[in-house]
Design an enzyme around this catalytic site. Structure first.
Site, PDB file in Angstrom:
ATOM      1  N   GLU A   1      -7.010  -6.152   9.182  1.00 44.14           N
ATOM      2  CA  GLU A   1      -6.466  -5.801   7.866  1.00 44.14           C
ATOM      3  C   GLU A   1      -6.172  -7.068   7.043  1.00 44.14           C
ATOM      4  O   GLU A   1      -5.767  -8.102   7.586  1.00 44.14           O
ATOM      5  CB  GLU A   1      -5.204  -4.937   8.032  1.00 44.14           C
TER       6      GLU A   1
ATOM      7  N   HIS B   1       4.690  -9.910  10.719  1.00 39.90           N
ATOM      8  CA  HIS B   1       5.534  -9.690   9.537  1.00 39.90           C
ATOM      9  C   HIS B   1       7.000  -9.899   9.913  1.00 39.90           C
ATOM     10  O   HIS B   1       7.439  -9.412  10.973  1.00 39.90           O
ATOM     11  CB  HIS B   1       5.419  -8.248   9.020  1.00 39.90           C
TER      12      HIS B   1
ATOM     13  N   HIS C   1      -6.176  -8.804  14.215  1.00 32.79           N
ATOM     14  CA  HIS C   1      -6.246  -7.554  13.449  1.00 32.79           C
ATOM     15  C   HIS C   1      -6.972  -7.821  12.128  1.00 32.79           C
ATOM     16  O   HIS C   1      -6.704  -8.810  11.451  1.00 32.79           O
ATOM     17  CB  HIS C   1      -4.815  -7.065  13.221  1.00 32.79           C
TER      18      HIS C   1
ATOM     19  N   ASP D   1       0.882  -6.703  14.116  1.00 33.63           N
ATOM     20  CA  ASP D   1       1.753  -5.787  13.364  1.00 33.63           C
ATOM     21  C   ASP D   1       2.880  -5.189  14.220  1.00 33.63           C
ATOM     22  O   ASP D   1       3.928  -4.809  13.684  1.00 33.63           O
ATOM     23  CB  ASP D   1       0.925  -4.640  12.779  1.00 33.63           C
TER      24      ASP D   1
ATOM     25  N   ASP E   1      -4.032  -8.358   5.093  1.00 30.77           N
ATOM     26  CA  ASP E   1      -2.812  -9.165   5.018  1.00 30.77           C
ATOM     27  C   ASP E   1      -2.811 -10.249   6.098  1.00 30.77           C
ATOM     28  O   ASP E   1      -2.062 -11.224   6.011  1.00 30.77           O
ATOM     29  CB  ASP E   1      -1.545  -8.310   5.094  1.00 30.77           C
TER      30      ASP E   1
ATOM     31  N   HIS F   1      -1.978  -0.885  15.169  1.00 33.34           N
ATOM     32  CA  HIS F   1      -2.119   0.436  14.567  1.00 33.34           C
ATOM     33  C   HIS F   1      -3.526   0.696  14.017  1.00 33.34           C
ATOM     34  O   HIS F   1      -3.732   1.705  13.322  1.00 33.34           O
ATOM     35  CB  HIS F   1      -1.079   0.607  13.436  1.00 33.34           C
TER      36      HIS F   1
ATOM     37  N   HIS G   1       0.806  -1.217   0.000  1.00 35.10           N
ATOM     38  CA  HIS G   1       0.000   0.000   0.000  1.00 35.10           C
ATOM     39  C   HIS G   1       0.851   1.285   0.000  1.00 35.10           C
ATOM     40  O   HIS G   1       0.724   2.160   0.837  1.00 35.10           O
ATOM     41  CB  HIS G   1      -1.126   0.015   1.039  1.00 35.10           C
TER      42      HIS G   1
ATOM     43  N   TYR H   1       9.529   0.179   9.119  1.00 36.00           N
ATOM     44  CA  TYR H   1       8.153  -0.258   9.389  1.00 36.00           C
ATOM     45  C   TYR H   1       7.488   0.693  10.380  1.00 36.00           C
ATOM     46  O   TYR H   1       6.359   1.143  10.188  1.00 36.00           O
ATOM     47  CB  TYR H   1       8.204  -1.681   9.956  1.00 36.00           C
TER      48      TYR H   1
HETATM   49 FE1  FEO Z   1      -2.173  -3.703   9.705  1.00 36.72          FE
HETATM   50 FE2  FEO Z   1       0.036  -6.083   8.620  1.00 36.72          FE
HETATM   51  O1  FEO Z   1      -1.633  -5.168   8.677  1.00 36.72           O
END
Ligand code: FEO
Length: 392
Positions: free
Chosen positions: A80, A222, A78, A163, A82, A144, A24, A191
């Site tokens: 999101e 991640h 979370h 994250d 991913d 986040h 993104h 990051y």
């Molecule tokens: Fe907030 Fe790795 O997604």
């Protein structure tokens, strides 16, 4: 498919996105991973999933360990995509699994997938016994996203912070000591600068909430898993969350015909003369997500643009929009640029710096047309003056 047992009966079963370069808008030059973890206990728990196109990879890893129909809970720390993008697919195999998530997580997942899943909604402080282990849930809103939470397993001294503490690195290794601190610090910093920076106050609260816990492994969603550099990364996070910087200068600019560039280099000369560590980044050649990594540790930020159509160059405008959203605090700013007609760019840049509540030790500098030698000498003096103001 390689799986990694990170703790007894807890496995990494995530996906490696070797070729992703645009996350993104964030330049992920080392790729990334989406880390999912499988906990085998009286109840089987899958912690987070992977981006939808890596589902088969995750599934193959899970199948090496258990029959996926045996998964009792899919834990979504979370929303999101991913991390939750493969929840619908895994639930086709684990048909009776409940989805553990926060209240906001339930709302987000429902809005996104429009599915009537069997949710097990947890509040901050709730626990869930799964056999030999008890999962502890701590909400970390805005670290986040509003729905973000972390899961802690005291029996394994393991923190699963989603994250938080992540880094975008695709690697066959899974642990920090297999990669080395320097690369990890750089990627964890990038990051933080591009994802977490606006939420320093919330990060401080999260670190405080976790400070009493016994943790010997932090397994984010991640990149690599922290086991050897935990004190170092906590120290960095504390510094970043408090907007602490080094006495360094960063010059960010773009130029149309070379005049603003000349000013950038003269400012650099003046700063270096004052023994200030200085980095110069032209926005034609540097990605804004890399420039943000420099912003994270630099106390003084100089931003330059010529005036185009009564404003800044689009590249500088994009950077200003980005930095305004990421909200680095406690910085000193200076703006500069050349112009032909009216010279609004310097004022536009200063306006953003003021919105960010940065200190502006000296007034911005604009020069009409091409700076001559005398003017460039004066620009250099401004650089020296800024260098002297670094610590005041
Ligand atoms: Fe907030 Fe790795 O997604």
């Amino acid at each position: 498919m390689n799986t990694t047992e990170i703790k007894p009966d807890i496995y990494w079963v995530g996906g490696i996105d070797w070729d992703i370069r645009n996350f993104h808008g964030y330049l992920t030059q080392r790729g990334t991973t989406y880390n999912a973890y499988l906990i085998l206990d009286e109840k089987v728990v899958l912690v987070d999933t992977v981006k939808h196109y890596l589902f088969d990879e995750m599934l193959a890893r899970i199948k090496e360990i258990i029959d996926p129909s045996k998964i009792d809970f899919v834990l979504s720390n979370h929303v999101e995509m991913d991390h939750s993008g493969s929840i619908p697919k895994i639930l086709e195999f684990a048909k009776n699994a409940k989805v553990i998530t926060s209240t906001k997580g339930e709302k987000g997942l429902s809005r996104h997938f429009k599915k009537d899943w069997d949710f097990h909604v947890v509040k901050s402080g709730d626990t869930l016994n799964i056999g030999k282990r008890t999962l502890h849930f701590v909400h970390t809103p805005m670290v986040h996203w509003p729905d973000s939470m972390v899961t802690y397993i005291p029996e394994d001294k393991l923190l699963l912070p989603n994250d938080g503490f992540g880094q975008h690195i695709a690697t066959s290794e899974r642990f920090d000591d297999e990669i080395g601190w320097e690369i990890l610090r750089e990627e964890a910093g990038k990051y933080y600068a591009n994802i977490v920076l606006p939420f320093g106050d919330q990060v401080k609260k999260a670190i405080e909430a976790l400070s009493g816990l016994k943790i010997d492994m932090i397994a984010p969603s991640h990149g690599i898993i922290w086991r050897s550099f935990i004190p170092k990364i906590l120290e960095e996070y504390t510094k970043w969350a408090n907007h602490k910087t080094d006495n360094k200068a960063l010059i960010v600019y773009d130029s149309m015909w070379g005049s603003t560039e000349k000013m950038a280099y003269k400012l650099m000369e003046g700063l270096i003369e004052e023994k200030i560590h200085t980095t110069v980044r032209c926005l034609k050649t540097n990605h804004i997500s890399d420039v943000m990594t420099d912003v994270l540790t630099s106390k003084m930020i100089l931003i330059g643009s010529p005036t185009l159509n009564n404003g800044v160059l689009p590249s500088v405008g994009g950077f200003l929009t980005y930095i305004k959203g990421l909200r680095p605090r406690n910085r000193k700013g200076f703006s500069f640029g050349s112009y032909g007609w009216s010279g609004q760019a310097v004022g536009e840049i200063e306006k953003v710096m003021k919105e960010l509540k940065w200190e502006l030790p000296i007034e911005g500098k604009k020069i009409d047309y091409i700076p001559d030698d005398d003017e460039l000498m004066k620009v250099k003096e401004l650089g020296s003056e800024l260098g002297k103001r670094m610590e005041t």
